[in-house]
Write an enzyme that holds these catalytic residues in place. Structure first.
Site, short mmCIF file in Angstrom:
data_model
loop_
_atom_site.label_atom_id
_atom_site.label_comp_id
_atom_site.label_asym_id
_atom_site.label_seq_id
_atom_site.Cartn_x
_atom_site.Cartn_y
_atom_site.Cartn_z
N ASP A 192 0.82 -1.20 0.00
CA ASP A 192 0.00 0.00 0.00
C ASP A 192 0.86 1.26 0.00
OD1 ASP A 192 -2.03 1.86 0.33
OD2 ASP A 192 -2.22 1.50 2.49
N ASP A 234 -2.23 5.67 -5.30
CA ASP A 234 -2.48 4.80 -4.14
C ASP A 234 -2.77 3.37 -4.56
OD1 ASP A 234 -3.17 3.70 -1.73
OD2 ASP A 234 -4.75 5.13 -1.27
#
Length: 396
Positions: free
Chosen positions: A105, A286
């Site tokens: 992430d 992201d």
């Protein structure tokens, strides 16, 4: 049942009394570590998708991009994709190693997995770290909390050996969750944050920074190739870039400021008409976000323009019209990045076609967009910590 602060302190004290730390030194060679990510799909598509990418790679002789100066050793490790929504990879923790599936992430900085002492329902359906079985485990008395868009957790900071493929970080600080909410039903066990250390909630040095400081990677760079159209072969690579995964040149975009993977976006348009980000805005690249997320009013306008109909929490379009939908163009640093309808529309379990534009539930004083996996399936992404910039190029 929620664990109280006093019970958590008692657990920490008990473990501190029981355990001594065994520290090891690991010699690292300069290399790119490339971790393939695999998408879940039906068996009839496995061979087709895998062979398409493998044949492409065989036809193109291996060489490194201009920012991969040293280390040509590639280490691959099989990982998974969950329902075309989340790309996860395998890591191991402890001695002997215990295996976990985590989300890599770029939107967060902390590494955490469930603990053996977590009593939340979400923990019972995931692999939990059994600290008593690791000879290199070390506990601290520091606790922390993280709130994500999809859930929240409470954890304690611990230390142990963590492996990502052939990369080994000894005495790596990370989190063990003691409470989890909102992660029920998710196949992945935890999260491996790849953002800058200044946004870490646990205060622990992120694993990428620790590996970089130890000289375990040749360049302070990592990159993502996320497969599309039911193909396998997704990878996250550390220490450099393999240019076989993208076409043309990388377009470099400076970060708004060092400390977060966010860049300035010029505008969002359909057929040359600006529909959002009219005065410029902030965009976070992201990998931990499945969709493209933006302000509610602007997302609703996009749904109106493409004729999407709300139903429950989703917006749907007739599947027969997907190929006729207009591309939505994101302009970043003067370069247009079109996202066609077939990319921003997915099918649910019932075969209905829904849009992947979602409203941001967290209010912001400035217009902010999250460019998640929907965008990154189309564009190979490079995260350059050494120069505080992101590179984008059309993925193969």
């Amino acid at each position: 049942m929620l664990r109280t602060k006093s019970s958590l302190s008692t657990w920490i004290q008990e473990i501190n009394m029981k355990w001594l730390v065994l520290l090891g030194l690991v010699a690292f060679s300069e290399c790119i570590v490339k971790i393939p990510l695999r998408r879940l799909k039906t068996m009839r598509n496995v061979v087709s998708g895998k062979n398409m990418l493998n044949n492409f790679l065989k036809e193109h002789a291996y060489s490194l991009s201009q920012i991969s100066f040293r280390g040509s050793n590639l280490t691959t490790h099989p990982l998974r994709n969950i329902k075309d929504l989340v790309y996860v990879g395998r890591i191991t923790i402890g001695t002997p190693p215990q295996e976990f599936q985590v989300v890599f992430d770029t939107g967060s900085s902390d590494l955490w997995v469930p603990s053996d002492f977590c009593t939340s329902p979400a923990c019972s359906t995931h692999v939990r770290f059994r600290h008593l079985q690791s000879s290199t485990f070390r506990l601290t008395n520091k606790t922390f909390r993280i709130t994500y868009g999809s859930g929240r957790m409470k954890g304690v900071v611990v230390h142990d050996t963590v492996r990502i493929g052939n990369l080994v970080s000894t005495d790596q600080p990370f989190g063990l969750s003691v409470e989890e909410y909102g992660f029920e039903g998710r196949i992945y066990d935890g999260v491996l944050g790849l953002n800058y250390p200044n946004i870490s909630f646990s205060g622990a040095i992120p694993i990428f920074d620790k590996l970089k400081n130890q000289g375990a990677i040749s360049e302070p760079v990592f990159a993502f190739y996320l497969s599309k159209d039911e193909r396998e072969g997704s990878v996250v690579m550390f220490g450099g870039v393999d240019h076989r995964y993208y076409e043309g040149e990388l377009n470099w975009v400076p970060l708004i400021q060092a400390g977060d993977w966010s860049v300035h976006m010029d505008r969002i348009s359909i057929e040359r008409k600006i529909i959002a980000c009219s005065d410029g805005c902030k965009a976070l690249v992201d990998t931990g976000t499945s969709d493209i997320v933006g302000p509610r009013r602007l997302v609703n306008n996009i749904h109106r323009l493409i004729g999407a109909i709300p139903r429950g929490s989703e917006h749907y379009v007739p599947c027969s019209e997907v190929n006729t939908l207009p591309s939505i163009v994101f302009t970043i640093n003067g370069i247009n990045y079109p996202v066609p309808g077939r990319a921003y529309i997915l099918k649910d379990d019932r075969g209905r076609c829904y849009t992947t534009f979602q409203e941001n539930r967290v209010s912001s004083s400035t217009e902010t967009w999250y460019l998640g996996d929907v965008f990154l399936r189309l564009y190979f992404s490079v995260f350059d910590r050494g120069n505080d910039r992101i590179g984008l190029a059309r993925a193969v």
